[in-house]
Design a protein around this motif. Sequence first.
Motif, PDB file in Angstrom:
ATOM      1  N   LEU A  29       0.822  -1.214   0.000  1.00  0.00           N
ATOM      2  CA  LEU A  29       0.000   0.000   0.000  1.00  0.00           C
ATOM      3  C   LEU A  29       0.852   1.259   0.000  1.00  0.00           C
ATOM      4  N   ASP A  30       1.972   1.247   0.711  1.00  0.00           N
ATOM      5  CA  ASP A  30       2.850   2.425   0.724  1.00  0.00           C
ATOM      6  C   ASP A  30       3.409   2.707  -0.668  1.00  0.00           C
ATOM      7  N   ALA A  31       3.836   1.666  -1.365  1.00  0.00           N
ATOM      8  CA  ALA A  31       4.365   1.853  -2.722  1.00  0.00           C
ATOM      9  C   ALA A  31       3.268   2.359  -3.659  1.00  0.00           C
ATOM     10  N   ASN A  32       2.056   1.843  -3.503  1.00  0.00           N
ATOM     11  CA  ASN A  32       0.942   2.313  -4.335  1.00  0.00           C
ATOM     12  C   ASN A  32       0.668   3.795  -4.089  1.00  0.00           C
ATOM     13  N   ARG A  33       0.681   4.205  -2.829  1.00  0.00           N
ATOM     14  CA  ARG A  33       0.454   5.623  -2.512  1.00  0.00           C
ATOM     15  C   ARG A  33       1.590   6.486  -3.071  1.00  0.00           C
ATOM     16  N   ASP A  34       2.821   5.990  -3.003  1.00  0.00           N
ATOM     17  CA  ASP A  34       3.966   6.753  -3.523  1.00  0.00           C
ATOM     18  C   ASP A  34       3.848   6.978  -5.024  1.00  0.00           C
ATOM     19  N   VAL A  35       3.426   5.968  -5.775  1.00  0.00           N
ATOM     20  CA  VAL A  35       3.323   6.121  -7.224  1.00  0.00           C
ATOM     21  C   VAL A  35       2.232   7.133  -7.575  1.00  0.00           C
ATOM     22  N   VAL A  36       1.167   7.174  -6.796  1.00  0.00           N
ATOM     23  CA  VAL A  36       0.107   8.164  -7.035  1.00  0.00           C
ATOM     24  C   VAL A  36       0.600   9.563  -6.664  1.00  0.00           C
ATOM     25  N   ARG A  37       1.340   9.678  -5.577  1.00  0.00           N
ATOM     26  CA  ARG A  37       1.935  10.986  -5.223  1.00  0.00           C
ATOM     27  C   ARG A  37       2.832  11.482  -6.366  1.00  0.00           C
ATOM     28  N   ASP A  38       3.611  10.568  -6.934  1.00  0.00           N
ATOM     29  CA  ASP A  38       4.491  10.939  -8.054  1.00  0.00           C
ATOM     30  C   ASP A  38       3.672  11.430  -9.248  1.00  0.00           C
ATOM     31  N   PHE A  39       2.542  10.803  -9.511  1.00  0.00           N
ATOM     32  CA  PHE A  39       1.694  11.218 -10.623  1.00  0.00           C
ATOM     33  C   PHE A  39       1.187  12.641 -10.420  1.00  0.00           C
ATOM     34  N   HIS A  40       0.728  12.957  -9.212  1.00  0.00           N
ATOM     35  CA  HIS A  40       0.280  14.328  -8.909  1.00  0.00           C
ATOM     36  C   HIS A  40       1.445  15.317  -9.025  1.00  0.00           C
ATOM     37  N   ARG A  41       2.630  14.891  -8.606  1.00  0.00           N
ATOM     38  CA  ARG A  41       3.806  15.764  -8.711  1.00  0.00           C
ATOM     39  C   ARG A  41       4.113  16.083 -10.177  1.00  0.00           C
ATOM     40  N   ILE A  42       3.991  15.079 -11.042  1.00  0.00           N
ATOM     41  CA  ILE A  42       4.257  15.305 -12.468  1.00  0.00           C
ATOM     42  C   ILE A  42       3.225  16.261 -13.065  1.00  0.00           C
ATOM     43  N   TRP A  43       1.963  16.151 -12.657  1.00  0.00           N
ATOM     44  CA  TRP A  43       0.960  17.132 -13.105  1.00  0.00           C
ATOM     45  C   TRP A  43       1.367  18.534 -12.642  1.00  0.00           C
ATOM     46  N   SER A  44       1.993  18.628 -11.478  1.00  0.00           N
ATOM     47  CA  SER A  44       2.370  19.931 -10.929  1.00  0.00           C
ATOM     48  C   SER A  44       3.660  20.490 -11.517  1.00  0.00           C
ATOM     49  N   ASP A  45       4.609  19.635 -11.849  1.00  0.00           N
ATOM     50  CA  ASP A  45       5.883  20.165 -12.363  1.00  0.00           C
ATOM     51  C   ASP A  45       6.072  19.972 -13.869  1.00  0.00           C
ATOM     52  N   GLY A  46       5.198  19.190 -14.493  1.00  0.00           N
ATOM     53  CA  GLY A  46       5.247  19.027 -15.942  1.00  0.00           C
ATOM     54  C   GLY A  46       6.359  18.136 -16.470  1.00  0.00           C
ATOM     55  N   LYS A  47       7.058  17.421 -15.610  1.00  0.00           N
ATOM     56  CA  LYS A  47       8.172  16.564 -16.045  1.00  0.00           C
ATOM     57  C   LYS A  47       7.628  15.229 -16.566  1.00  0.00           C
ATOM     58  N   VAL A  48       7.010  15.299 -17.745  1.00  0.00           N
ATOM     59  CA  VAL A  48       6.298  14.148 -18.292  1.00  0.00           C
ATOM     60  C   VAL A  48       7.207  12.976 -18.678  1.00  0.00           C
ATOM     61  N   MET A  49       8.489  13.204 -18.840  1.00  0.00           N
ATOM     62  CA  MET A  49       9.395  12.100 -19.176  1.00  0.00           C
ATOM     63  C   MET A  49       9.467  11.089 -18.037  1.00  0.00           C
ATOM     64  N   GLU A  50       9.102  11.507 -16.828  1.00  0.00           N
ATOM     65  CA  GLU A  50       9.127  10.609 -15.676  1.00  0.00           C
ATOM     66  C   GLU A  50       7.917   9.680 -15.635  1.00  0.00           C
ATOM     67  N   LEU A  51       6.939   9.907 -16.514  1.00  0.00           N
ATOM     68  CA  LEU A  51       5.732   9.073 -16.517  1.00  0.00           C
ATOM     69  C   LEU A  51       6.046   7.608 -16.795  1.00  0.00           C
ATOM     70  N   GLU A  52       7.059   7.348 -17.596  1.00  0.00           N
ATOM     71  CA  GLU A  52       7.388   5.964 -17.944  1.00  0.00           C
ATOM     72  C   GLU A  52       7.726   5.131 -16.718  1.00  0.00           C
ATOM     73  N   LYS A  53       8.166   5.780 -15.645  1.00  0.00           N
ATOM     74  CA  LYS A  53       8.500   5.065 -14.407  1.00  0.00           C
ATOM     75  C   LYS A  53       7.257   4.678 -13.622  1.00  0.00           C
ATOM     76  N   ILE A  54       6.143   5.385 -13.820  1.00  0.00           N
ATOM     77  CA  ILE A  54       4.985   5.179 -12.942  1.00  0.00           C
ATOM     78  C   ILE A  54       3.682   4.825 -13.660  1.00  0.00           C
ATOM     79  N   ILE A  55       3.663   4.931 -14.983  1.00  0.00           N
ATOM     80  CA  ILE A  55       2.458   4.645 -15.758  1.00  0.00           C
ATOM     81  C   ILE A  55       2.692   3.385 -16.587  1.00  0.00           C
ATOM     82  N   SER A  56       1.727   2.503 -16.577  1.00  0.00           N
ATOM     83  CA  SER A  56       1.799   1.306 -17.403  1.00  0.00           C
ATOM     84  C   SER A  56       1.578   1.675 -18.868  1.00  0.00           C
ATOM     85  N   PRO A  57       2.219   0.967 -19.785  1.00  0.00           N
ATOM     86  CA  PRO A  57       1.954   1.208 -21.209  1.00  0.00           C
ATOM     87  C   PRO A  57       0.470   1.005 -21.551  1.00  0.00           C
ATOM     88  N   ASP A  58      -0.231   0.209 -20.750  1.00  0.00           N
ATOM     89  CA  ASP A  58      -1.654  -0.058 -20.962  1.00  0.00           C
ATOM     90  C   ASP A  58      -2.561   0.914 -20.207  1.00  0.00           C
TER      91      ASP A  58
END
Length: 161
Positions: A29-58
């Motif tokens: 659960l902690d890892a799941n929450r961390d990946v969601v926090r990272d997603f919100h951070r990317i929406w806030s900072d615009g560093k979309v290249m980091e999405l590959e680390k946290i978003i599934s290709p599907d």
Amino acid sequence: MKKSFCAGLMLIVCMFIYSCGSEPNQIDLDANRDVVRDFHRIWSDGKVMELEKIISPDFVCHFINEIEWRGIDGAKHSITSHRKIFPDWKEEIVDMVSEGDKVVTRYRSTGTQLGAFEGLDATGIKVTIYETSIYRIADGKIVEQWGFPDALSLKNQLTKK
């Protein structure tokens, strides 16, 4: 007697070892929450290249207003496009709940409209809305999102005189 004692002892040792090991399907659960926090951070900072680390290709994103996008490229396009309209877009998590493979966030989003949005020319108005999203996580990556932005509040703020 000695054989049954040894067999019983071996059974207890095996049960102890098995109970200490982690199950392959155990959800972190902690890892799941961390990946969601990272997603919100990317929406806030615009560093979309980091999405590959946290978003599934599907990845599939479903928004209540019938907007949907798929995959890493779809997420990159959505974030980049939104940040062109609201370049200072920030998402601040207010509440987070997780259970099983799901994480739910309620978050405050803010941004200044400096580009055309849904037929409205740039207004220069700073908006604040609350949103809720439900995320499904698999293998450490976000595979699905259901988003519920307060679109009415956003429209009202942008059209107020």
